[in-house]
Scaffold this active site. Structure first.
Site, PDB file in Angstrom:
ATOM      1  N   GLU A  57       6.161  52.930 -22.892  1.00 17.39           N
ATOM      2  CA  GLU A  57       6.051  53.499 -21.549  1.00 17.39           C
ATOM      3  C   GLU A  57       6.179  55.023 -21.579  1.00 17.39           C
ATOM      4  OE1 GLU A  57       5.093  51.730 -19.164  1.00 17.39           O
ATOM      5  OE2 GLU A  57       5.505  49.691 -19.902  1.00 17.39           O
ATOM      6  N   CYS A  94      12.876  46.548 -15.019  1.00 21.13           N
ATOM      7  CA  CYS A  94      12.650  47.354 -16.230  1.00 21.13           C
ATOM      8  C   CYS A  94      12.472  48.825 -15.869  1.00 21.13           C
ATOM      9  CB  CYS A  94      11.425  46.864 -16.999  1.00 21.13           C
ATOM     10  SG  CYS A  94      11.719  45.306 -17.834  1.00 21.13           S
ATOM     11  N   HIS A 121       7.572  47.635 -23.566  1.00 22.11           N
ATOM     12  CA  HIS A 121       7.307  46.309 -22.995  1.00 22.11           C
ATOM     13  C   HIS A 121       6.592  45.465 -24.043  1.00 22.11           C
ATOM     14  CE1 HIS A 121       7.879  47.182 -18.509  1.00 22.11           C
ATOM     15  NE2 HIS A 121       8.428  45.996 -18.688  1.00 22.11           N
TER      16      HIS A 121
HETATM   17  N1  PCA Z   1      10.859  42.368 -17.718  1.00 23.53           N
HETATM   18  C1  PCA Z   1      10.972  42.692 -16.317  1.00 23.53           C
HETATM   19  C2  PCA Z   1      12.451  42.725 -16.036  1.00 23.53           C
HETATM   20  C3  PCA Z   1      13.113  42.156 -17.230  1.00 23.53           C
HETATM   21  C4  PCA Z   1      12.068  42.049 -18.248  1.00 23.53           C
HETATM   22  O1  PCA Z   1      12.225  41.688 -19.419  1.00 23.53           O
HETATM   23  C5  PCA Z   1      10.231  43.957 -15.937  1.00 23.53           C
HETATM   24  O2  PCA Z   1       9.208  44.274 -16.573  1.00 23.53           O
HETATM   25  O3  PCA Z   1      10.631  44.629 -14.992  1.00 23.53           O
END
Ligand code: PCA
Length: 218
Positions: free
Chosen positions: A79, A142, A166
């Site tokens: 990100e 997140c 992610h």
């Molecule tokens: N993914 C979610 C919240 C927790 C996770 O592992 C997100 O992308 O916000």
């Protein structure tokens, strides 16, 4: 001794597992003389960063890498930016749904990661991990954790670099669904590439050569 903190998340929504929990457990407790502290955080807007904050204060880490599951994304996403907004269709694990809400009413609209993205993309490619730079971490827990961490580190003048990765779901989570998935080994490799790039003194030198002239946004 210097420390790095890596964070995972508990399962949320319809999922009974979150691959990030197992991924962080595959990382050694010590890398290049840096202790690696691992923690799994609750998928709750108001508790995720609150659980991390005392660890930041205890360890004064030089690096914080956060992991989350992104259903529907086909590659590892590093990100670029955390946005100052809570906005998601899904409710968190305590049933809170948030939309059209600022995270920090007086905070900046967005905060950039302090990771060297170009260097990371080169290294992930060399390693054969499908990865991309993402321009949004979403509007759920997140992004909330990532924003609050960057904001805190900046406001408190901490020296920690902060990044968010992610990961797609595991193949077993994609059975019967028309969504992409990824083997855990790629996720572990990706996290090792990030840690190696940030902690291995030889790589840090290469990074410095590569980003000479680029402004570090702090
Ligand atoms: N993914 C979610 C919240 C927790 C996770 O592992 C997100 O992308 O916000």
């Amino acid at each position: 001794m210097e420390t790095a903190i890596i964070t995972a998340f508990e399962p949320f929504g319809e999922e009974s597992i979150n691959p990030t929990e197992a991924v962080i457990e595959h990382i050694p407790d010590m890398l290049y003389n840096t202790r690696i502290v691992k923690v799994t955080l609750p998928v709750v807007y108001n508790f995720a960063f609150d659980r991390l904050l005392p660890l930041i204060e205890e360890h004064q880490p030089k690096l914080i890498i956060q992991l989350g599951l992104a259903l529907g994304r086909p590659r590892i996403s590093i990100e670029r930016v955390a946005l100052n907004v809570n906005h998601a269709d899904m409710a968190d694990n305590l049933g809170n749904q948030k939309q059209y809400e600022l995270i920090e009413p007086y905070g900046p609209d967005g905060l950039f990661t302090t990771l060297p993205l170009a260097r990371l993309m080169d290294r992930l490619k060399e390693k054969g991990v499908p990865a991309t730079v993402s321009n949004t971490a979403g509007g759920f827990v997140c992004n909330n954790l990532f924003y609050k961490t960057l904001h805190y580190v900046k406001a408190m003048h901490k020296s920690a670099d902060v990044g968010f990765m992610h990961v797609p779901p595991l193949p077993k989570q994609a059975i019967g669904k028309n969504i992409a998935s990824m083997e855990q080994s790629h996720m572990v490799n990706a996290l090792m590439v990030v840690l190696d790039t940030m902690l291995n003194p030889v790589d840090i030198k290469k990074q410095a050569q590569k980003v000479t002239g680029a402004k570090k946004v702090r």
